[in-house]
Design a protein around this motif. Structure first.
Motif, mmCIF file in Angstrom:
data_model
loop_
_atom_site.group_PDB
_atom_site.id
_atom_site.type_symbol
_atom_site.label_atom_id
_atom_site.label_comp_id
_atom_site.label_asym_id
_atom_site.label_seq_id
_atom_site.Cartn_x
_atom_site.Cartn_y
_atom_site.Cartn_z
ATOM 1 N N GLN A 181 7.073 49.524 38.093
ATOM 2 C CA GLN A 181 7.685 49.568 39.422
ATOM 3 C C GLN A 181 7.159 48.393 40.253
ATOM 4 N N ASP A 182 7.285 47.178 39.681
ATOM 5 C CA ASP A 182 6.728 45.997 40.337
ATOM 6 C C ASP A 182 7.589 45.492 41.490
ATOM 7 N N LEU A 183 8.748 46.131 41.703
ATOM 8 C CA LEU A 183 9.610 45.744 42.836
ATOM 9 C C LEU A 183 9.766 46.892 43.833
ATOM 10 N N ALA A 184 8.885 47.860 43.755
ATOM 11 C CA ALA A 184 8.943 48.983 44.694
ATOM 12 C C ALA A 184 8.820 48.472 46.127
ATOM 13 N N GLY A 185 9.732 48.932 46.983
ATOM 14 C CA GLY A 185 9.726 48.516 48.385
ATOM 15 C C GLY A 185 10.475 47.231 48.654
ATOM 16 N N ARG A 186 10.927 46.559 47.597
ATOM 17 C CA ARG A 186 11.677 45.313 47.766
ATOM 18 C C ARG A 186 13.177 45.594 47.877
ATOM 19 N N LYS A 187 13.887 44.655 48.517
ATOM 20 C CA LYS A 187 15.337 44.769 48.653
ATOM 21 C C LYS A 187 16.004 43.604 47.929
ATOM 22 N N ALA A 188 17.092 43.922 47.235
ATOM 23 C CA ALA A 188 17.776 42.896 46.442
ATOM 24 C C ALA A 188 19.267 42.899 46.721
ATOM 25 N N LEU A 189 19.844 41.723 46.676
ATOM 26 C CA LEU A 189 21.283 41.515 46.818
ATOM 27 C C LEU A 189 21.784 40.897 45.521
ATOM 28 N N VAL A 190 22.811 41.492 44.922
ATOM 29 C CA VAL A 190 23.366 40.990 43.663
ATOM 30 C C VAL A 190 24.879 40.925 43.784
ATOM 31 N N THR A 191 25.473 39.826 43.306
ATOM 32 C CA THR A 191 26.932 39.755 43.198
ATOM 33 C C THR A 191 27.323 39.788 41.730
ATOM 34 N N ALA A 192 28.474 40.377 41.437
ATOM 35 C CA ALA A 192 28.918 40.518 40.053
ATOM 36 C C ALA A 192 30.438 40.530 39.986
ATOM 37 N N GLY A 193 30.952 40.158 38.813
ATOM 38 C CA GLY A 193 32.392 40.212 38.574
ATOM 39 C C GLY A 193 33.125 38.984 39.073
ATOM 40 N N PRO A 194 34.441 38.999 38.956
ATOM 41 C CA PRO A 194 35.266 37.886 39.425
ATOM 42 C C PRO A 194 35.682 38.096 40.874
ATOM 43 N N THR A 195 36.434 37.160 41.411
ATOM 44 C CA THR A 195 37.208 37.407 42.633
ATOM 45 C C THR A 195 38.664 37.144 42.306
ATOM 46 N N TYR A 196 39.540 37.834 42.985
ATOM 47 C CA TYR A 196 40.988 37.650 42.817
ATOM 48 C C TYR A 196 41.544 37.063 44.110
ATOM 49 N N GLU A 197 42.155 35.898 43.990
ATOM 50 C CA GLU A 197 42.725 35.211 45.147
ATOM 51 C C GLU A 197 44.240 35.389 45.122
ATOM 52 N N PRO A 198 44.812 36.198 46.024
ATOM 53 C CA PRO A 198 46.226 36.573 45.926
ATOM 54 C C PRO A 198 47.192 35.427 46.212
ATOM 55 N N ILE A 199 48.211 35.347 45.366
ATOM 56 C CA ILE A 199 49.334 34.423 45.591
ATOM 57 C C ILE A 199 50.455 35.170 46.304
ATOM 58 N N ASP A 200 50.695 36.383 45.833
ATOM 59 C CA ASP A 200 51.643 37.305 46.465
ATOM 60 C C ASP A 200 51.151 38.707 46.149
ATOM 61 N N PRO A 201 51.859 39.773 46.484
ATOM 62 C CA PRO A 201 51.332 41.126 46.270
ATOM 63 C C PRO A 201 51.037 41.483 44.812
ATOM 64 N N VAL A 202 51.595 40.724 43.852
ATOM 65 C CA VAL A 202 51.393 41.097 42.443
ATOM 66 C C VAL A 202 50.702 40.015 41.627
ATOM 67 N N ARG A 203 50.533 38.835 42.156
ATOM 68 C CA ARG A 203 49.932 37.733 41.393
ATOM 69 C C ARG A 203 48.669 37.232 42.090
ATOM 70 N N PHE A 204 47.753 36.705 41.289
ATOM 71 C CA PHE A 204 46.505 36.206 41.859
ATOM 72 C C PHE A 204 45.920 35.121 40.964
ATOM 73 N N ILE A 205 44.977 34.379 41.504
ATOM 74 C CA ILE A 205 44.159 33.458 40.740
ATOM 75 C C ILE A 205 42.832 34.155 40.477
ATOM 76 N N GLY A 206 42.417 34.224 39.233
ATOM 77 C CA GLY A 206 41.173 34.912 38.894
ATOM 78 C C GLY A 206 40.547 34.305 37.655
ATOM 79 N N ASN A 207 39.608 35.022 37.059
ATOM 80 C CA ASN A 207 38.964 34.568 35.826
ATOM 81 C C ASN A 207 38.625 35.780 34.970
ATOM 82 N N HIS A 208 37.988 35.528 33.814
ATOM 83 C CA HIS A 208 37.761 36.592 32.833
ATOM 84 C C HIS A 208 36.420 37.309 32.991
#
Length: 398
Positions: A181-208
């Motif tokens: 428990q070497d991080l007890a009391g610490r706070k961490a922020l993590v990002t994960a996954g892709p983002t989807y940038e919408p072109i229209d309601p059904v299409r987007f720019i994304g990644n795998h």
């Protein structure tokens, strides 16, 4: 995590006993002291000589050898943990009902340490009501059960009942018993996954991106005591690990806003999400219809989350970025480390087999602000996360 730990490995009569050879080797390599007790039936499946050579300790099978007796009480009190792997259907029934007709069972009944079992049997035996009842009894005594796997069985069938792989057993033991428990009391922020940038309601720019690597890091941080804020892009991954609060987002801007809100209160920030570099200038409110002509979508750069956090970073914060490259990997990773004001860049290349998007494994090289470059072999992402968090801890307490 296993350094100087005392592990009692108990092996029963099952074809899966061959996996115990590798498990013994992995435990010894990890720094554990291993002693082995076997049922007489286990000798038909694995050689005591092989196991004694690997463990560097005599293998105990019988209660006596006509000259002296094996002290099962002492053996059960010596261990930090007892692992029964494989656990056959027969020995499971005996353990559940307190029978004691061999050295392994006598040791189990007198053990004062935690007991973990890794069952192995054919699918029909595994699903039999008597087996399910015996398993519930074992768990009611406080024993931990490592789930069986699904795959090819010794009978020729395909189904449930395979003993967990040695690496999985190691990870289970580590997560449930030997996590610092070497991080007890610490706070961490993590990002994960892709983002989807919408072109229209059904299409987007994304990644795998699947989000698996970021989730593994968030879970490792949480297991080691940190309170984790996970900013998760569109992904099917989920977690049951306590200490993780998930914020679901879709776009790069939403991820940027969430990170900016959480960063000031974080001791650690790991930006492992595959954020889109570009987003459409405009998003159509209605679905764009297919026409005979071509379609042009004007793009604009998204906000650089890592660079923005780097500008805000305090001396007491550790900021980690990721670099997924296809060429000039090390050069780009070092440049990113400098230009983003990060403390660490984790590089993985799409040129490496079993690394990158979608895989359960990854192969990384860590670049640190100090100039240190640490290459790692390909590993399951949970183990990669452990390596990354180890370096974060080292940096945090330097």
């Amino acid at each position: 995590m296993f350094q100087d730990k005392k592990i009692l490995l108990a092996i029963t009569g099952s074809i899966a006993a061959y996996k115990s050879i590798l498990l013994t080797r992995l435990l010894i390599k990890a720094g554990a002291e291993v002693k082995i007790v076997m049922t007489p039936a286990a000798r038909d499946f694995v050689s005591p000589l092989t196991l004694s050579t690997l463990s560097r300790n005599p293998v105990v099978i019988d209660l006596s050898n006509n000259e002296s007796w094996s002290n099962h009480v002492q053996l059960g009190r010596w261990a930090d943990i007892m692992i029964v792997a494989p656990l056959s259907c027969n020995t499971m029934a005996k353990m559940a009902h307190g029978l004691c007709d061999n050295m392994l069972l006598a040791t189990y009944l007198s053990a004062t340490c935690p007991v973990v079992v890794a069952p192995a049997m054919d699918e029909d035996m595994w699903h039999h009501p008597a087996t399910r009842n015996n398993l519930q009894l074992l768990e009611s005594y406080g024993n931990k059960v490592i789930p069986v796997g699904r795959g090819d069985l010794a009978s020729g069938l395909y189904g449930d009942g395979r003993m967990a792989e040695p690496e999985t057993i190691m990870q289970f033991i580590q997560e449930h018993y030997f996590i610092n428990q070497d991080l007890a009391g610490r706070k961490a922020l993590v990002t994960a996954g892709p983002t989807y940038e919408p072109i229209d309601p059904v299409r987007f720019i994304g990644n795998h991106s699947s989000g698996k690597m970021g989730l593994a890091i968030a879970e490792e941080l949480a297991r080691r005591g940190a309170a984790v804020q996970l900013i998760l892009g569109p992904s099917s991954v989920n977690t049951t690990v306590a200490g993780i609060k998930v914020h679901k987002v879709q776009t790069a801007q939403q991820m940027f806003d969430a990170c900016l809100q959480e960063f000031a209160g974080a001791d650690i920030a790991v930006m492992s999400a595959a954020v889109a570099d570009f987003t459409p200038v405009t998003t159509n409110a209605e679905k764009i219809k297919k026409t005979a002509g071509s379609l042009t979508v004007e793009l604009t750069k998204t906000r650089d989350i890592l660079k923005s956090l780097g500008k805000e970073k305090r001396q007491d914060q550790v900021l980690v970025g990721f670099a997924l490259e296809t060429n000039n990997e090390k050069e780009f990773a070092r440049e990113k480390l400098s230009s983003k004001n990060a403390d660490m860049i984790v590089l993985n290349s799409l040129n490496d087999e079993g690394a990158g998007f979608g895989y359960d494994t990854n192969k990384i090289t860590i670049f640190e602000r100090s100039g240190l470059e640490l290459p790692y072999e390909r590993k399951p992402k949970q183990q990669v996360a452990h390596d990354i968090v180890d370096r974060i801890v080292n940096m945090l307490y330097a």
